[in-house]
Structures are given as structure tokens and as C-alpha cells.
Design a protein around this motif. Sequence first.
Motif, PDB file in Angstrom:
ATOM      1  N   PRO A  64       8.237 -29.486  17.290  1.00 54.58           N
ATOM      2  CA  PRO A  64       9.633 -30.302  17.799  1.00 54.58           C
ATOM      3  C   PRO A  64       8.740 -31.459  18.122  1.00 54.58           C
ATOM      4  O   PRO A  64       8.691 -33.088  17.926  1.00 54.58           O
ATOM      5  N   ALA A  65       7.693 -31.631  18.998  1.00 57.14           N
ATOM      6  CA  ALA A  65       7.164 -32.593  20.140  1.00 57.14           C
ATOM      7  C   ALA A  65       6.130 -33.543  18.600  1.00 57.14           C
ATOM      8  O   ALA A  65       5.907 -34.823  19.406  1.00 57.14           O
ATOM      9  N   LEU A  66       5.810 -32.639  18.355  1.00 58.87           N
ATOM     10  CA  LEU A  66       4.264 -33.016  17.060  1.00 58.87           C
ATOM     11  C   LEU A  66       4.934 -33.497  15.802  1.00 58.87           C
ATOM     12  O   LEU A  66       4.693 -34.774  15.303  1.00 58.87           O
ATOM     13  N   ALA A  67       6.970 -33.256  15.822  1.00 56.09           N
ATOM     14  CA  ALA A  67       7.078 -33.654  14.877  1.00 56.09           C
ATOM     15  C   ALA A  67       7.070 -35.936  15.005  1.00 56.09           C
ATOM     16  O   ALA A  67       7.377 -36.208  14.742  1.00 56.09           O
ATOM     17  N   LEU A  68       7.446 -35.551  16.149  1.00 54.12           N
ATOM     18  CA  LEU A  68       8.201 -37.130  16.978  1.00 54.12           C
ATOM     19  C   LEU A  68       6.788 -37.713  17.204  1.00 54.12           C
ATOM     20  O   LEU A  68       6.795 -39.133  16.948  1.00 54.12           O
ATOM     21  N   MET A  69       5.618 -37.020  17.622  1.00 51.04           N
ATOM     22  CA  MET A  69       3.746 -37.747  16.996  1.00 51.04           C
ATOM     23  C   MET A  69       4.107 -38.256  15.812  1.00 51.04           C
ATOM     24  O   MET A  69       3.668 -39.807  15.384  1.00 51.04           O
ATOM     25  N   VAL A  70       3.820 -37.625  14.809  1.00 55.29           N
ATOM     26  CA  VAL A  70       4.181 -38.141  13.656  1.00 55.29           C
ATOM     27  C   VAL A  70       5.648 -39.460  13.302  1.00 55.29           C
ATOM     28  O   VAL A  70       4.759 -40.236  12.142  1.00 55.29           O
ATOM     29  N   GLY A 130      -1.957 -32.103  12.295  1.00 55.34           N
ATOM     30  CA  GLY A 130      -0.980 -32.916  11.399  1.00 55.34           C
ATOM     31  C   GLY A 130      -0.143 -34.148  12.649  1.00 55.34           C
ATOM     32  O   GLY A 130      -0.064 -35.383  11.610  1.00 55.34           O
ATOM     33  N   ALA A 131      -0.309 -34.044  13.966  1.00 49.99           N
ATOM     34  CA  ALA A 131      -0.231 -35.545  14.605  1.00 49.99           C
ATOM     35  C   ALA A 131      -1.645 -36.324  14.189  1.00 49.99           C
ATOM     36  O   ALA A 131      -1.031 -37.494  14.545  1.00 49.99           O
ATOM     37  N   VAL A 132      -2.783 -35.869  14.700  1.00 50.15           N
ATOM     38  CA  VAL A 132      -3.763 -36.840  14.930  1.00 50.15           C
ATOM     39  C   VAL A 132      -3.658 -37.145  13.619  1.00 50.15           C
ATOM     40  O   VAL A 132      -3.916 -38.367  13.541  1.00 50.15           O
ATOM     41  N   VAL A 133      -3.736 -35.997  12.452  1.00 56.95           N
ATOM     42  CA  VAL A 133      -3.796 -37.073  10.798  1.00 56.95           C
ATOM     43  C   VAL A 133      -2.674 -38.153  10.688  1.00 56.95           C
ATOM     44  O   VAL A 133      -3.277 -39.134   9.743  1.00 56.95           O
ATOM     45  N   ALA A 134      -1.697 -38.054  11.320  1.00 58.07           N
ATOM     46  CA  ALA A 134      -0.588 -38.823  11.080  1.00 58.07           C
ATOM     47  C   ALA A 134      -0.943 -40.151  11.367  1.00 58.07           C
ATOM     48  O   ALA A 134      -0.492 -41.502  11.459  1.00 58.07           O
ATOM     49  N   LEU A 135      -1.300 -40.230  13.266  1.00 60.20           N
ATOM     50  CA  LEU A 135      -1.802 -40.955  13.861  1.00 60.20           C
ATOM     51  C   LEU A 135      -3.268 -42.043  13.212  1.00 60.20           C
ATOM     52  O   LEU A 135      -3.202 -43.434  14.129  1.00 60.20           O
ATOM     53  N   THR A 136      -4.005 -41.171  12.783  1.00 58.22           N
ATOM     54  CA  THR A 136      -4.542 -42.002  12.210  1.00 58.22           C
ATOM     55  C   THR A 136      -4.529 -42.823  11.380  1.00 58.22           C
ATOM     56  O   THR A 136      -5.527 -44.402  12.077  1.00 58.22           O
ATOM     57  N   PRO A 137      -4.005 -43.715  10.819  1.00 58.97           N
ATOM     58  CA  PRO A 137      -4.444 -44.988  10.332  1.00 58.97           C
ATOM     59  C   PRO A 137      -3.733 -45.973  11.211  1.00 58.97           C
ATOM     60  O   PRO A 137      -4.525 -46.858  10.863  1.00 58.97           O
ATOM     61  N   SER A 138      -2.850 -46.370  11.740  1.00 55.40           N
ATOM     62  CA  SER A 138      -2.554 -47.101  13.241  1.00 55.40           C
ATOM     63  C   SER A 138      -3.667 -47.195  13.815  1.00 55.40           C
ATOM     64  O   SER A 138      -4.364 -47.842  14.833  1.00 55.40           O
ATOM     65  N   VAL A 139      -4.447 -45.820  14.651  1.00 52.80           N
ATOM     66  CA  VAL A 139      -5.644 -46.087  15.704  1.00 52.80           C
ATOM     67  C   VAL A 139      -6.684 -46.577  15.134  1.00 52.80           C
ATOM     68  O   VAL A 139      -7.060 -47.371  15.675  1.00 52.80           O
TER      69      VAL A 139
END
Length: 506
Positions: free
Chosen positions: A211-217, A96-105
Motif C-alpha cells: 500500500p505504501a509503495l502504491a502511494l509512491m506510484v 516499481g516505486a523507483v520506476v514510477a518516480l523515474t520520469p519526474s526525477v
Amino acid sequence: MTGSSSSPVAESTPGRAGLGPRAAGMLVFGSSAAVLVVEIVALRLLAPYLGLTLETSTMVIGIALTAIAFGSWLGGHIADQVDPRRLIGPALGVSGAVVALTPSVLRSTAEWAPAVLLVIASLTILVPGALLSAVTPFVTKLRLTNLAETGAVVGRLSGVGTVGAIVGTVLTGFVLVSRLPVSGILLGLGALLVAGSAWVEWRTRGWSGAPALALMVVAGGLAVTVAPGGCDVETKYHCARVVADPDGGAGRTLVLDGLRHSYVDVDDPAHLKFEYVRAIASVVDAAFPQGEPLAAHHVGGGGLTLPRYLAATRPGTHSLVSEIDAGVVDINREQLGLRAQAGIDVRVEDGRLGLRRLDTASRDLVVGDAFGGVSVPWHLTTVEAMTDVRRVLDEEGLYVANLIDHGGMDFARAEVATLSQIFEHVAVLGEPADIGQGRPAADSRGGNLVVLASDHPVDLRATQSALDFRRTGWKITTGEDLTSWTGAAHVLTDDHAPVDQLLQPL
């Protein structure tokens, strides 16, 4: 004892208590659906930078299948070594964290480090795809309690996973992409996966990293707002922007997936900026008496530059436009000044299907200007498609099309060979080096070409005069010179039209 009908699987009873059949089905269904959402949306993210070609689609599908295969194999192997209850939460959360970061990356990489775009793009598909695919063997391991029901459990979860993949595909292609921006889809999916991770964590009292991964999203959402490569509008097919003319005035450029598709002067539709548009206008002006209204059909709309020009210079002209992207039509109305004026009728439809709906001998002019990425969609280039073009033209009708090619001009030559199978008179307009005039073919830079075809002779002298008047620098090749330029080029058919392979890379 050989008479025993069931043998317990080691350490499976606690797993059953922690994960019931309904929860197991939800996890397998959701993770399988998410893999397909990531795959389809990845194509949309990469199109502005790699083009929407067969090669791009094949690459993304291949990477996704690799991720599924690797994740399934590795997940099954690890599930035999570690309690799967400890693995499901991290797999969902990290993906989930990787997917959320994908557009900007991806967009930042394409802008600032394009040399490694393919590597980064592969990782943004491989990592979440493999982690999500590993969920099925994790869940399967937890649901297996005895050999007597192994087949039922594996078959049931396999079926649920396949249904999930189907739903993810259909939901993305028919609903999500048409209603939400790509970044919104991936951010939402990332949030759902992290929420799923937290749910599994709560249910099994396992890993506590949600919780940490939610912050990454959240970070991914914030990064999207500042990452380069954003769109004014994300249509069903394109990342679209409208750019004002830096020289001032009412000029606007329609940019689709990073490529300039149309220039429109809202106040002066007779102002034609792009060279290929001036060439098409020159062909039309030379072929038909000045000011005479025409019945025209346009395969591909874009900014509707040519229909606007015909409406302004040939009052009474009726232009029917087949434009597949409803979002582009909306941009024309909302940002490019298209008014509900007589003479331009836009239909949201595929160009080939639009041709089929036209009556025989009902058009004076057909204009081909449809592009998917950097190429003409293959099904609009074939003998069968051109036969339909010829059918809708009247006896003195004219077909004129915009082509793009580079290097050896293999696609352009193939399209000319195809048209020569259907029409009696064919000619190509372009830079002298691109069409075999003046300088050797090795000097060809490539770019736009215009091809014209008709069963009625076209006044090429008048056409050349019009090209010179508009200062295009373009020349015309026809007759034996065109035959020599075309050579033994491949004729394109519905059965074999490798357009993407014939095009030289930019």
C-alpha cells in the motif's frame, strides 16, 4: 548413504507449497521483461539531455548489464541466508516505486541539477534492474527441492527469464514506445510491479508494504504533470514540441529532444530564419536558374522548411521527402500548416532505404538534413551512401547537406574527405573560423556547416553573392584551401564510420 539418488535442499518444502511452477514462471518472466523495458525507455528519457549517440546507448546498456549481474549475484547470495518468500514482494514493490518516480526525477535533475544527472540516471537503472534481477535466484531457490531436478529447474527458469527479456524488448520497441508516452510506460510498469508485489504478499502472507509503495506510484504520476521537460508530443523517436515565435507572427519552431530542428513560417514559406537553411537556399538558388522547377529528394524532413521554400519559389517543383518519424510528419500536418499540396510527397522511411528506391539520374537536387540527436546518422555519411546519392543525381545534379561539428571539426573534415572520393567538385560553407579562413582553428566555435558536392561545376561566386545578400556572414572554402583544411581526415565507409567518436562534445 552413497546409494541415495536425491538429497533434500534445506527448508525447501514450505517454499514449494507457497510458490508453484506457474507462479514461479510468471515472476521470472515478468521481472526479466521489466528490466529490458526500463533499459529501452531510459534511452528515450536521456536522449534530450545527453543526445542519442553511441556513447549514450553504450552507457545505458552497460549500466543495465551491471544491474543484472549484480542483482543476480547478490540475490543468489541473500537467498541462501534469508527465506526467499520474504524477499520477492519487496524486490518487486521497491523497483516499481523507483520506476514510477523515474520520469519526474530524471527530468527535474536535468533541469535543476545537471551536474549529477549521470549519477541519478545510473541509480534509476541500477536500483530497479538489480532488484528485478534478484527475483530469479529468489524464485529458483524456492523451486529447488532435490538435486535430481536441479538442472531442469534452473534451465527452465533461465529459459523463461530469457523469453521474458525478449518479449519486453520487442513489446517496448515495436508497440509501447510508438503508442504511449515514456512517462506513461514507466508509470504503468511501476503500477504492475507494485501489484505483483501485493499479489506475492497475499500468496505468501509475507511483507505488507505494497500500500505504501502504491502511494509512491501515485505520487510519481502526479509529479510527472509538474516536472520540467515535458513534450507536446512523444513520437516514436523524439520528445517533440512546437514553440511559437516570441516575436509574434506565424513562425513556429520544431524542437526535438530539446534541440531546435526547424523554423517554419506558416504564412510565408520563403521566410528562412535559421542561418544554415539560408545557406542551403543560397546554394540552390545559385546553382539553378531562378524559378526553374526541380526534382528534389530530401533525406530527413523535420519541419519541411526547404521543401516548402522550393514549392513557394519554384512552382512545379516536386520534393520527395524521406522522414523516418511518422510523428514528426503528423506534427507538420496538424501544427505546422502542411497541406496536401502538389509538390511535397513525404514518405515515412529511413533515408538510406529511400535513396535505394529512387531511379538512376532521376533528381536535380538531393538535400541531406537528417539528424539523430546532434549527429547525422552514421549510415548516411559513408562512401556507399554518397555513391547512392551520386547515382540518383542527373549529370548536372547537386548534393547539399547540413552538418554539425565542433572543436577540431573532425567529423566535418571526414565527411568532406568522403565526398571528395565520390564527386569531382566539393565545397564547404560556414563561419570563416570554422572552415579555416581568417582566424586560427582554435577560434572555431563550431555549429552548422553546409557541404555541397557535384560532378558539374557550381558557380561559387554566385553562391557567395547569395550568402552575402542573405547576410549570413558565411564564406566558402574549396580547391586547395579545402584540401588543406581536410588534411588526412578519415574516409567514412559502411565498414568503419565512427561518427559519434569524431564529433567533439558540445
